[in-house]
Enzyme design. Sequence first.
Site, mmCIF file in Angstrom:
data_model
loop_
_atom_site.group_PDB
_atom_site.id
_atom_site.type_symbol
_atom_site.label_atom_id
_atom_site.label_comp_id
_atom_site.label_asym_id
_atom_site.label_seq_id
_atom_site.Cartn_x
_atom_site.Cartn_y
_atom_site.Cartn_z
ATOM 1 N N ASP A 15 0.856 -1.180 0.000
ATOM 2 C CA ASP A 15 0.000 0.000 0.000
ATOM 3 C C ASP A 15 0.894 1.233 0.000
ATOM 4 O O ASP A 15 2.080 1.163 0.290
ATOM 5 C CB ASP A 15 -0.986 -0.008 1.165
ATOM 6 C CG ASP A 15 -0.308 -0.124 2.512
ATOM 7 O OD1 ASP A 15 0.916 0.036 2.569
ATOM 8 O OD2 ASP A 15 -1.005 -0.378 3.505
ATOM 9 N N SER A 16 0.312 2.375 -0.340
ATOM 10 C CA SER A 16 1.127 3.554 -0.644
ATOM 11 C C SER A 16 1.551 4.339 0.581
ATOM 12 O O SER A 16 2.391 5.226 0.499
ATOM 13 C CB SER A 16 0.337 4.485 -1.559
ATOM 14 O OG SER A 16 -0.803 4.977 -0.856
ATOM 15 N N GLY A 17 0.947 4.051 1.730
ATOM 16 C CA GLY A 17 1.202 4.844 2.926
ATOM 17 C C GLY A 17 0.100 5.841 3.210
ATOM 18 O O GLY A 17 0.054 6.442 4.289
ATOM 19 N N GLY A 18 -0.813 6.016 2.250
ATOM 20 C CA GLY A 18 -1.898 6.983 2.413
ATOM 21 C C GLY A 18 -2.772 6.702 3.620
ATOM 22 O O GLY A 18 -3.124 7.611 4.384
ATOM 23 N N PHE A 19 -3.118 5.435 3.821
ATOM 24 C CA PHE A 19 -4.010 5.095 4.934
ATOM 25 C C PHE A 19 -3.322 5.312 6.284
ATOM 26 O O PHE A 19 -3.934 5.776 7.240
ATOM 27 C CB PHE A 19 -4.498 3.649 4.816
ATOM 28 C CG PHE A 19 -5.450 3.268 5.912
ATOM 29 C CD1 PHE A 19 -6.775 3.675 5.868
ATOM 30 C CD2 PHE A 19 -5.026 2.529 7.012
ATOM 31 C CE1 PHE A 19 -7.666 3.351 6.893
ATOM 32 C CE2 PHE A 19 -5.902 2.205 8.044
ATOM 33 C CZ PHE A 19 -7.229 2.617 7.976
ATOM 34 N N ASP B 117 -2.757 8.181 -2.162
ATOM 35 C CA ASP B 117 -4.051 8.859 -2.113
ATOM 36 C C ASP B 117 -4.310 9.369 -0.707
ATOM 37 O O ASP B 117 -3.600 9.019 0.237
ATOM 38 C CB ASP B 117 -5.180 7.906 -2.541
ATOM 39 C CG ASP B 117 -5.367 6.758 -1.560
ATOM 40 O OD1 ASP B 117 -4.378 6.344 -0.920
ATOM 41 O OD2 ASP B 117 -6.498 6.263 -1.419
ATOM 42 N N ASP C 31 -7.771 -7.492 1.438
ATOM 43 C CA ASP C 31 -6.781 -7.612 2.509
ATOM 44 C C ASP C 31 -7.454 -7.135 3.776
ATOM 45 O O ASP C 31 -8.367 -6.315 3.733
ATOM 46 C CB ASP C 31 -5.548 -6.741 2.233
ATOM 47 C CG ASP C 31 -5.819 -5.280 2.572
ATOM 48 O OD1 ASP C 31 -5.435 -4.848 3.675
ATOM 49 O OD2 ASP C 31 -6.450 -4.577 1.755
ATOM 50 N N HIS D 102 -4.826 -20.861 12.323
ATOM 51 C CA HIS D 102 -6.211 -21.270 12.063
ATOM 52 C C HIS D 102 -6.996 -20.183 11.327
ATOM 53 O O HIS D 102 -7.652 -20.458 10.318
ATOM 54 C CB HIS D 102 -6.954 -21.633 13.352
ATOM 55 C CG HIS D 102 -8.419 -21.774 13.094
ATOM 56 N ND1 HIS D 102 -8.957 -22.897 12.492
ATOM 57 C CD2 HIS D 102 -9.452 -20.903 13.266
ATOM 58 C CE1 HIS D 102 -10.255 -22.712 12.320
ATOM 59 N NE2 HIS D 102 -10.581 -21.510 12.782
#
Length: 373
Positions: free
Chosen positions: A91-95, A145, A264, A333
Amino acid sequence: MTMKFELDKTSGRARRGRMVFERGTVETPAFMPVGTLGTVKGMTPEEVKDTGAQICLGNTFHLMLRPGTQIIQQHGDLHDFMNWDKPILTDSGGFQVFSLGELRKITEEGVTFRSPINGEKILLTPEKSMQVQRELGSDIVMIFDECTPFPATQAEARSSMELSLRWAERSKQEHGESKAALFGIIQGGMYEELRDISLKGLTDIGFDGYAIGGLSVGEPKEDMMRILEHTAPQMPEQKPRYLMGVGKPEDLVEAVRRGIDMFDCVMPTRNARNGHLFISTGVVKIRNAVHRTDTSPLDENCDCYTCKNYSRAYLHHLDRTNEMLGSRLNTIHNLRFYQKVMSDMRDALDAGTFDDYVKEFYRLRDQSVPALD
């Protein structure tokens, strides 16, 4: 080679296909375990593969800060560093920047924030995010983003979405001739018309796949399903469709019914460490005293290492005594359960029995099948 996406067949809006990379093929629909810091918490790469995982997720923001790409590149790339020979999506780091809340400042250029590790001031831009992901050797790169927060007014969501579109253009430019696949991320908050504008802007730029971002950020389930229901059918048919950060097993089934190919989520791993274990009839809270003397396996229908070798009473004991083996066995599990849900859906789509699978999935949970709008 760049990623190749093949769409085999459909059942209603549900899709069966595959993504082909140099490092291997990912059969879809697919679930990607989250390996934030170059590790799925508590698991070796071999154990993750044994659950059925075909691809995993790494986190640009965290890996950029520690250990940094220089150390990772001394090993080759992230695959070599963590000894994972299958595809990786980063992921780009935006979140993560969104998660910093008041600790960050957003401008046209990018996001300025203080490192949570040493307090250093850092500027993360679309160009920097692309550069870091290139250095990590990602197979799927996500554009940089801004994750629109919830709640947000229509004006706030529009402004955020338009900024993300401008950053998408810059991400694509910086990505250049890279062999990695580049995915665009649809934003727009809880507003259908903004989602439409975002999707149109991204398809005009042109990406190898498209993701729905900005969901599972605290909004009611009905809002999530409404936006998913509206957006998924409009996404390009011949490109992979990715729903970011979702979710519970029921969410995966419902999203596949609506045409999503990739997922994910930290839920199977995080919940495992908290003793919340997914089984075919629902959720087992292994901490509860009712399991103290139960000699049966966690799930009679599960073929994972944990269910084949240990009882509920043993898992309860490990949880109560805070033994780290408990977290590991629980994680094995839960990840296997998620992968089995995905492979069962793929098998049902192959066999033309997807509707029957969905009915049985909900019957085991004593729930009725939710209606599709």
